[in-house]
Design a protein around this motif. Structure first.
Motif, PDB file in Angstrom:
ATOM      1  N   GLY A 182       2.901  17.892   1.473  1.00 27.38           N
ATOM      2  CA  GLY A 182       2.034  17.058   0.650  1.00 27.38           C
ATOM      3  C   GLY A 182       2.746  15.991  -0.154  1.00 27.38           C
ATOM      4  N   ILE A 183       4.061  15.867  -0.004  1.00 30.92           N
ATOM      5  CA  ILE A 183       4.847  14.890  -0.758  1.00 30.92           C
ATOM      6  C   ILE A 183       5.141  13.705   0.166  1.00 30.92           C
ATOM      7  CG2 ILE A 183       6.979  14.475  -2.031  1.00 30.92           C
ATOM      8  CD1 ILE A 183       7.110  17.543  -2.475  1.00 30.92           C
ATOM      9  N   PRO A 184       4.771  12.494  -0.254  1.00 32.49           N
ATOM     10  CA  PRO A 184       5.041  11.318   0.584  1.00 32.49           C
ATOM     11  C   PRO A 184       6.546  11.117   0.810  1.00 32.49           C
ATOM     12  CG  PRO A 184       3.494  10.778  -1.179  1.00 32.49           C
ATOM     13  CD  PRO A 184       4.021  12.157  -1.459  1.00 32.49           C
ATOM     14  N   VAL A 207      15.808  -0.208   0.159  1.00 34.17           N
ATOM     15  CA  VAL A 207      14.468   0.316  -0.110  1.00 34.17           C
ATOM     16  C   VAL A 207      13.550   0.185   1.097  1.00 34.17           C
ATOM     17  CG1 VAL A 207      12.459   0.129  -1.621  1.00 34.17           C
ATOM     18  CG2 VAL A 207      14.746  -0.183  -2.555  1.00 34.17           C
ATOM     19  N   GLY A 208      13.698  -0.853   1.863  1.00 33.93           N
ATOM     20  CA  GLY A 208      12.842  -1.054   3.025  1.00 33.93           C
ATOM     21  C   GLY A 208      12.898   0.089   4.027  1.00 33.93           C
ATOM     22  N   SER A 209      13.986   0.842   4.022  1.00 37.96           N
ATOM     23  CA  SER A 209      14.117   1.940   4.976  1.00 37.96           C
ATOM     24  C   SER A 209      13.277   3.158   4.599  1.00 37.96           C
ATOM     25  CB  SER A 209      15.578   2.360   5.112  1.00 37.96           C
ATOM     26  OG  SER A 209      16.020   2.998   3.921  1.00 37.96           O
ATOM     27  N   TYR A 210      12.891   3.266   3.338  1.00 42.67           N
ATOM     28  CA  TYR A 210      12.118   4.446   2.920  1.00 42.67           C
ATOM     29  C   TYR A 210      10.861   4.108   2.121  1.00 42.67           C
ATOM     30  CZ  TYR A 210      14.586   3.952  -1.585  1.00 42.67           C
ATOM     31  OH  TYR A 210      15.092   3.498  -2.772  1.00 42.67           O
ATOM     32  N   ALA A 211      10.473   2.860   2.080  1.00 41.14           N
ATOM     33  CA  ALA A 211       9.275   2.454   1.350  1.00 41.14           C
ATOM     34  C   ALA A 211       8.032   2.660   2.214  1.00 41.14           C
ATOM     35  CB  ALA A 211       9.396   1.009   0.900  1.00 41.14           C
ATOM     36  N   LYS A 212       7.703   3.922   2.453  1.00 42.34           N
ATOM     37  CA  LYS A 212       6.525   4.268   3.251  1.00 42.34           C
ATOM     38  C   LYS A 212       6.040   5.649   2.829  1.00 42.34           C
ATOM     39  CE  LYS A 212       9.770   5.495   6.877  1.00 42.34           C
ATOM     40  NZ  LYS A 212      10.260   5.201   8.191  1.00 42.34           N
ATOM     41  N   THR A 213       4.866   6.011   3.238  1.00 45.45           N
ATOM     42  CA  THR A 213       4.313   7.312   2.836  1.00 45.45           C
ATOM     43  C   THR A 213       4.452   8.371   3.926  1.00 45.45           C
ATOM     44  OG1 THR A 213       2.124   6.606   3.572  1.00 45.45           O
ATOM     45  CG2 THR A 213       2.657   6.326   1.239  1.00 45.45           C
ATOM     46  N   ASP A 214       4.547   7.958   5.184  1.00 42.61           N
ATOM     47  CA  ASP A 214       4.657   8.935   6.270  1.00 42.61           C
ATOM     48  C   ASP A 214       6.101   9.063   6.713  1.00 42.61           C
ATOM     49  OD1 ASP A 214       1.952   9.491   6.393  1.00 42.61           O
ATOM     50  OD2 ASP A 214       1.567   7.782   7.714  1.00 42.61           O
ATOM     51  N   PRO A 215       6.595  10.199   7.065  1.00 43.13           N
ATOM     52  CA  PRO A 215       5.910  11.483   7.177  1.00 43.13           C
ATOM     53  C   PRO A 215       5.798  12.202   5.823  1.00 43.13           C
ATOM     54  CG  PRO A 215       8.174  11.724   7.890  1.00 43.13           C
ATOM     55  CD  PRO A 215       7.971  10.271   7.550  1.00 43.13           C
ATOM     56  N   VAL A 216       4.740  12.954   5.695  1.00 40.07           N
ATOM     57  CA  VAL A 216       4.495  13.731   4.480  1.00 40.07           C
ATOM     58  C   VAL A 216       5.101  15.111   4.669  1.00 40.07           C
ATOM     59  CG1 VAL A 216       2.697  14.700   3.010  1.00 40.07           C
ATOM     60  CG2 VAL A 216       2.396  12.433   4.008  1.00 40.07           C
ATOM     61  N   LEU A 217       5.779  15.604   3.653  1.00 38.16           N
ATOM     62  CA  LEU A 217       6.405  16.931   3.700  1.00 38.16           C
ATOM     63  C   LEU A 217       5.827  17.770   2.568  1.00 38.16           C
ATOM     64  CD1 LEU A 217       8.672  18.736   4.944  1.00 38.16           C
ATOM     65  CD2 LEU A 217      10.164  17.831   3.168  1.00 38.16           C
TER      66      LEU A 217
END
Length: 79
Positions: free
Chosen positions: A35-37, A23-33
């Motif tokens: 408008g989807i985090p 989970v640590g590899s993708y637990a972020k909001t950027d980059p947004v695609l």
């Protein structure tokens, strides 16, 4: 019996679990695609990737089983 095809099958089936459990590899909001985090579109992308990897594993398994059946028929005929 471990064959290269079976190793690839195993990797195809394990990769989505590793990707989703880390989970640590993708637990972020950027980059947004669109408008989807990132957190959400990354998981949705893995749904598609998992489907493709499962299909590849299934086709390799079918080929492996067909090859084993052919080898066992050939081995039985030569005795």
């Amino acid at each position: 019996m471990v064959t290269p095809a079976r190793v690839v099958i195993g990797l195809c089936l394990v990769a989505p679990f590793v990707a989703m459990l880390w989970v640590g590899s993708y637990a972020k909001t950027d980059p947004v695609l669109i408008g989807i985090p990132f957190f959400y579109w990354y998981q949705m992308l893995w749904v598609i990737i998992s489907t493709a990897l499962t299909m590849v594993a299934y086709k390799l398994w079918q080929r492996d089983q067909r090859d084993r059946a052919t080898r066992s028929e050939d081995g039985g005929a030569s005795k």
